[in-house]
Design an enzyme around this catalytic site. Structure first.
Site, mmCIF file in Angstrom:
data_model
loop_
_atom_site.group_PDB
_atom_site.id
_atom_site.type_symbol
_atom_site.label_atom_id
_atom_site.label_comp_id
_atom_site.label_asym_id
_atom_site.label_seq_id
_atom_site.Cartn_x
_atom_site.Cartn_y
_atom_site.Cartn_z
ATOM 1 N N ASN A 17 6.699 6.560 1.271
ATOM 2 C CA ASN A 17 6.733 5.907 -0.216
ATOM 3 C C ASN A 17 7.424 6.618 -1.373
ATOM 4 O OD1 ASN A 17 5.652 3.778 1.164
ATOM 5 N ND2 ASN A 17 3.678 4.412 0.439
ATOM 6 N N HIS A 42 -6.195 2.236 -5.275
ATOM 7 C CA HIS A 42 -6.275 1.558 -4.195
ATOM 8 C C HIS A 42 -6.546 2.115 -2.872
ATOM 9 C CE1 HIS A 42 -2.601 0.316 -6.906
ATOM 10 N NE2 HIS A 42 -3.781 -0.264 -7.510
ATOM 11 N N LYS A 76 -2.896 9.568 2.857
ATOM 12 C CA LYS A 76 -1.707 9.816 2.190
ATOM 13 C C LYS A 76 -1.456 11.392 1.839
ATOM 14 C CE LYS A 76 -2.969 5.328 0.125
ATOM 15 N NZ LYS A 76 -3.547 4.516 -0.986
ATOM 16 N N HIS A 136 -7.075 5.807 -3.741
ATOM 17 C CA HIS A 136 -6.109 6.705 -4.509
ATOM 18 C C HIS A 136 -5.618 6.194 -5.724
ATOM 19 C CE1 HIS A 136 -1.870 8.260 -4.420
ATOM 20 N NE2 HIS A 136 -2.869 9.420 -4.997
ATOM 21 N N TYR A 174 5.367 9.850 -1.044
ATOM 22 C CA TYR A 174 4.176 10.293 -0.270
ATOM 23 C C TYR A 174 4.300 9.511 0.966
ATOM 24 C CZ TYR A 174 2.601 5.791 -2.581
ATOM 25 O OH TYR A 174 2.478 4.443 -3.288
ATOM 26 N N ASP A 188 -3.656 -4.097 -11.539
ATOM 27 C CA ASP A 188 -4.576 -3.214 -11.769
ATOM 28 C C ASP A 188 -5.547 -3.419 -12.933
ATOM 29 O OD1 ASP A 188 -2.553 -0.174 -10.454
ATOM 30 O OD2 ASP A 188 -3.804 -1.975 -9.422
HETATM 31 C C1 T46 Z 1 2.028 0.164 -1.650
HETATM 32 C C2 T46 Z 1 3.523 -0.573 -1.434
HETATM 33 C C3 T46 Z 1 4.075 -1.687 -2.080
HETATM 34 N N1 T46 Z 1 5.248 -2.353 -1.685
HETATM 35 C C4 T46 Z 1 5.737 -3.440 -2.809
HETATM 36 C C5 T46 Z 1 4.699 -4.358 -3.041
HETATM 37 C C6 T46 Z 1 5.203 -4.882 -4.576
HETATM 38 O O1 T46 Z 1 6.178 -5.770 -4.394
HETATM 39 C C7 T46 Z 1 5.800 -3.470 -4.946
HETATM 40 C C8 T46 Z 1 4.839 -2.722 -5.897
HETATM 41 O O2 T46 Z 1 3.732 -2.547 -5.322
HETATM 42 P P1 T46 Z 1 2.394 -2.064 -5.890
HETATM 43 O O3 T46 Z 1 2.276 -2.511 -7.489
HETATM 44 O O4 T46 Z 1 1.262 -2.108 -5.178
HETATM 45 O O5 T46 Z 1 2.783 -0.438 -6.113
HETATM 46 P P2 T46 Z 1 1.718 0.656 -6.756
HETATM 47 O O6 T46 Z 1 1.077 0.317 -7.929
HETATM 48 O O7 T46 Z 1 2.545 1.747 -6.937
HETATM 49 O O8 T46 Z 1 0.738 0.811 -5.310
HETATM 50 C C9 T46 Z 1 0.321 1.915 -4.854
HETATM 51 O O9 T46 Z 1 -0.356 2.982 -5.540
HETATM 52 C C10 T46 Z 1 -1.218 3.715 -5.043
HETATM 53 C C11 T46 Z 1 -1.132 5.015 -6.137
HETATM 54 C C12 T46 Z 1 -1.404 4.001 -3.712
HETATM 55 O O10 T46 Z 1 -1.818 4.984 -3.298
HETATM 56 C C13 T46 Z 1 -0.607 3.029 -2.875
HETATM 57 O O11 T46 Z 1 0.071 3.641 -1.960
HETATM 58 C C14 T46 Z 1 -0.250 1.774 -3.388
HETATM 59 O O12 T46 Z 1 -1.209 0.873 -3.917
HETATM 60 O O13 T46 Z 1 6.023 -2.851 -3.824
HETATM 61 C C15 T46 Z 1 5.698 -2.211 -0.400
HETATM 62 O O14 T46 Z 1 6.635 -2.851 -0.034
HETATM 63 N N2 T46 Z 1 5.205 -1.383 0.411
HETATM 64 C C16 T46 Z 1 3.921 -0.548 0.047
HETATM 65 O O15 T46 Z 1 3.649 0.258 0.917
#
Ligand code: T46
Length: 186
Positions: free
Chosen positions: A48, A62, A72, A119, A132, A170
Site C-alpha cells: 500500500n 483501523h 502491517k 493501526h 506498507y 474516521d
Molecule cells: C486500505 C485500502 C483502501 N482502498 C481504497 C478504499 C478507498 O476507496 C480508498 C481510501 O481508503 P481509506 O480511506 O480506508 O484509506 P486509509 O484511511 O488510508 O485506510 C488505511 O489506514 C490505516 C492507517 C491502515 O492501516 C489501513 O491500511 C487502512 O485502513 O482506498 C483499497 O483499494 N485498498 C486498501 O487496501
C-alpha cells in the site's frame, strides 16, 4: 536489519541499513532471508502507498477481521508520521495499551504491527508518503474502525485539539468499548 521490540513486544521497530554515496543511497527495505534469519517470517500479499498532503492528517484507527486479518510493515519514504498500534486482542495483558514510533524519511525506521492490533498514524510533515506491506488482502467488509480520540485509549496524538484532518469514515467511528471483541489473544 536491526529489529527492536517496543513496549508491547509483538510490535517491532525494524531499521534496514541505508548505503549512501555521492549518487544518493541504496537500501534493501525488506528481505525475507535477512528478516527470516532473525525469526521474522511474515508472508506479505499486498503493498500500500498513501500520500497525506497536510501535517495533522490522521488515518485510523483501523483493522481487518478474520479471515482478512492484516499484519502491517509500515515505512515512510517522504515526510514523517507518529505511527501507533493499539492491542485489542481480547484477554491480552496489554489490551487497550499502545506502542508507537516516529517513522520518517530521515530515520528510515519501519514498524511491524501484527494482526489483532488497531493501526493508525498522524502525519507530522507536509506531503508525507507512507508505504506498507500487509499480510492479508484488502477486504472492505472485514474493515473495522475505532475513533482516533477514544478517551479510554488516551493516545498522545501529535496534533493540536481541533486540528486533526480525518476522513468522513474516521470522524464517526465508534469507541472501542462499544465494539465487540474482534480478536482473541493466543
Ligand atoms: C486500505 C485500502 C483502501 N482502498 C481504497 C478504499 C478507498 O476507496 C480508498 C481510501 O481508503 P481509506 O480511506 O480506508 O484509506 P486509509 O484511511 O488510508 O485506510 C488505511 O489506514 C490505516 C492507517 C491502515 O492501516 C489501513 O491500511 C487502512 O485502513 O482506498 C483499497 O483499494 N485498498 C486498501 O487496501
Amino acid at each position: 536489519m536491526k529489529i527492536e521490540p517496543l513496549n508491547i513486544p509483538e510490535v517491532l521497530l525494524i531499521t534496514p541499513p541505508k548505503f549512501g554515496d555521492s549518487r544518493g543511497f541504496f537500501s534493501e527495505t525488506w528481505s525475507a532471508a535477512k528478516l527470516g534469519a532473525q525469526g521474522f517470517n511474515e508472508h506479505f500479499v499486498q503493498d500500500n502507498h498513501s500520500l497525506s498532503a497536510q501535517p495533522g492528517t490522521i488515518r485510523g484507527l483501523h483493522c481487518q477481521l478474520a479471515p482478512s486479518i492484516q499484519g502491517k510493515l509500515v515505512r515512510v519514504i517522504k515526510g514523517a508520521i507518529w505511527d501507533v498500534a493499539v492491542d485489542i486482542r481480547h484477554g491480552s495483558p496489554t489490551y487497550g495499551k499502545y506502542a508507537a514510533a516516529i517513522l520518517s524519511e530521515a530515520n528510515w525506521a519501519q514498524l511491524w504491527i501484527p494482526g489483532g492490533f488497531l493501526h493508525g498514524f498522524c502525519t507530522i510533515e507536509p506531503n508525507t508518503e507512507v508505504i506498507y506491506k500487509v499480510t492479508g488482502d484488502y477486504d472492505r467488509a472485514a474493515e473495522r474502525a475505532v475513533i482516533w480520540n477514544d478517551p479510554t485509549l488516551a493516545l498522545p496524538w501529535p496534533v493540536e485539539p481541533g486540528k486533526a484532518l480525518l476522513s468522513d469514515k474516521d470522524m464517526v467511528a465508534p469507541r472501542l468499548a462499544d465494539c465487540e471483541p474482534w480478536f482473541n489473544y493466543k
